[in-house]
Write an enzyme that holds these catalytic residues in place. Structure first.
Site, PDB file in Angstrom:
ATOM      1  N   SER A 146       0.780  -1.292  -0.019  1.00 47.19           N
ATOM      2  CA  SER A 146       0.116   0.132  -0.159  1.00 47.19           C
ATOM      3  C   SER A 146       0.742   1.386  -0.027  1.00 47.19           C
ATOM      4  CB  SER A 146      -1.012   0.039   1.035  1.00 47.19           C
ATOM      5  OG  SER A 146      -0.187  -0.106   2.398  1.00 47.19           O
ATOM      6  N   ASP A 386      -2.733   6.184  12.254  1.00 47.16           N
ATOM      7  CA  ASP A 386      -2.045   5.400  11.502  1.00 47.16           C
ATOM      8  C   ASP A 386      -0.730   6.212  11.109  1.00 47.16           C
ATOM      9  OD1 ASP A 386      -0.660   4.397   8.950  1.00 47.16           O
ATOM     10  OD2 ASP A 386      -2.467   4.218   7.982  1.00 47.16           O
ATOM     11  N   HIS A 389       1.069   5.009   6.796  1.00 46.22           N
ATOM     12  CA  HIS A 389       0.903   5.742   5.647  1.00 46.22           C
ATOM     13  C   HIS A 389       1.003   7.240   5.594  1.00 46.22           C
ATOM     14  CE1 HIS A 389      -1.214   1.653   5.562  1.00 46.22           C
ATOM     15  NE2 HIS A 389      -0.684   1.665   4.156  1.00 46.22           N
TER      16      HIS A 389
END
Ligand code: NAG
Ligand code: NAG
Ligand code: NAG
Ligand code: NAG
Ligand code: NAG
Length: 410
Positions: A146, A386, A389
């Site tokens: 990702s 998070d 990311h």
């Protein structure tokens, strides 16, 4: 454009005098050559019996100049740049909601106003026209997890403003996403393969398995889908860190032969497989291969001398300690050791160090959540931040500027 130039703050302190710059460039050029000017022998299984040799002094595919020869563009510092990102979040409809931080209420925007300044040179400005022209009739493919998907999305956002509405499209075919710039017959693609090798996490949408298993000697499972790309940008890292096991044989075997091996050894399997695949499938006179090094994480602020229980949540400034490295250092060594055995050049995008400072650039809590957030979590936001990311626009645009630099001015 004019505005941008005028608004740029001056940073004369970081600009070397022409004389110094020349001296620096010459001394590093010698060093650089020792590492990179080797003779590349083409692997010949698919290309007839004659062994061709090309020297690195010949032009690399896509290169238009050598502006940065001898300069390590990954070694530098962050410099204030109030001109802001190259595009706005709202302008780019392709950003997945897990990365749109402003839309999800990020209150302060300081993280958007930084530029990367290498010590020994400057990186060229990103030129969307040049990139699109270079991609005419071609494909650039990002392959990995990702994080690489974020970099892929950033590239689309950097280019899409230059493409009229009727002339672009986005499609998904299983593990593959394809953005097409029709007037250029150019494709920007992303292929989900978090380990590069075959694994039990290969479903693009249902891969959050706790017991991760990677199959040895399986790079061709996904690799056959990468062969026609003209520029490949690989990454793989975070999925290798812990609790991983290696399968010998096949996922179909009734009795599976699965072993647990140390992280470095497991990662080495990936790097060896990648090198082998690249050597066998890539013609270095026509194609280019890049590998983005580990994307650092900021999940424990004790690691940079902050709050013992904190993470990237509510972090709005950079880490100033230059020794802080937000990833497993030993794996960088595994990568460089294995890449040095490749006959086809793999350009390392060494983004780990420069990104390690950026604890301010993660999506934190400002993203679409995968599931509902409980009362308990809400009361303690860092519990669902998070810190892996990155917001877009943001840090990953810089990674693409560095890719742009290495592609056209190697
Ligand atoms: C980065 O550049 C500085 C200044 O030129 C130098 O002192 C330092 O050793 C370099 N660091 C690396 C990792 O190459
Ligand atoms: C961008 O690249 C195009 C195509 O090579 C070139 O014509 C143009 O002058 C470049 N623009 C800038 C600002 O350098
Ligand atoms: C993976 O395959 C390679 C090449 O066949 C072999 O050398 C290595 O021992 C295997 N690793 C494991 C953990 O089975
Ligand atoms: C965020 O950090 C600032 C200091 O940088 C502090 O004053 C504030 O209380 C913190 N906010 C939260 C919600 O933790
Ligand atoms: C990557 O950059 C870091 C500093 O950010 C440096 O320590 C390391 O040696 C570099 N790795 C390679 C392979 O150039």
């Amino acid at each position: 454009m004019q505005n941008k130039l005028i608004m740029k703050p001056s940073h004369s302190s970081s600009i070397l005098s022409p004389f110094l710059l020349l001296a620096f460039t010459l001394s590093v050029a010698i060093f650089y050559c020792a590492g990179f000017c080797y003779i590349t022998r083409l692997q010949d299984n698919d290309r007839g019996p004659t062994t061709q040799t090309i020297s690195k002094s010949e032009k690399l595919p896509f290169a238009v100049g050598e502006a940065n020869r001898g300069c390590d563009i990954f070694n530098g510092s962050w410099v204030r740049d109030y001109s802001g990102p190259l595009y706005e979040e709202w302008e780019c409809p392709y950003i997945e909601p897990q990365l749109t931080c402003l839309e999800h209420g990020r209150p302060e925007k300081d993280y958007r106003f930084w530029r990367w300044q290498p010590y020994g040179c400057s990186i060229p400005s990103f030129n969307a026209t040049l990139m699109l022209e270079a991609l005419r009739g071609k494909r650039i493919m990002y392959v990995g997890d990702s994080l690489n998907r974020g970099q892929y999305t950033s590239m689309i956002c950097l280019l899409q403003r230059n493409i009229p509405e009727h002339s672009k499209s986005m499609e998904t075919f299983g593990s593959l996403s394809v953005f097409t710039a029709k007037d250029y017959n150019a494709r920007i693609e992303y292929y989900w393969a978090p380990f590069l090798l075959e694994s039990n996490s290969d479903n693009r949408f249902k891969h959050r398995v706790t017991d991760r298993i990677v199959r040895n000697n399986s790079i061709d499972t996904h690799g056959r889908h990468w062969k026609d790309a003209d520029i490949l940008v690989f990454n793989t890292y975070i999925w290798w860190i812990s609790g991983l096991r290696v399968l010998r044989g096949s996922f179909e075997d009734e009795v599976k032969d699965i072993v647990e091996i140390p992280m470095d050894d497991a990662y080495r399997i990936a790097m060896k497989s990648l090198v082998k695949w690249v050597d066998k499938n890539i013609d270095p006179t026509k194609k280019r291969v890049f590998f983005a090094s580990m994307s650092p994480t900021h999940q424990g602020s004790h690691k940079w001398g902050g709050d013992p229980n904190g993470n990237c949540y509510n972090e709005t400034t950079m880490i100033t300690d230059p020794t802080f490295f937000g990833a497993e250092k030993s794996l960088m060594q595994v990568t460089t050791q294995e890449f040095s055995k490749s006959t086809v050049p793999i350009t390392l995008l060494n983004i780990t160090g420069l990104s390690s400072a950026r604890k301010d650039a993660h999506t934190s809590i400002y993203k679409k959540q995968w599931g509902p957030i409980t009362e308990k979590q809400l009361a303690n936001p860092k519990s669902y931040a998070d810190c892996i990311h990155w917001c877009l626009p943001g840090l990953q645009d810089i990674w693409n500027e560095l890719l742009f630099s290495k592609l056209f001015y190697p």
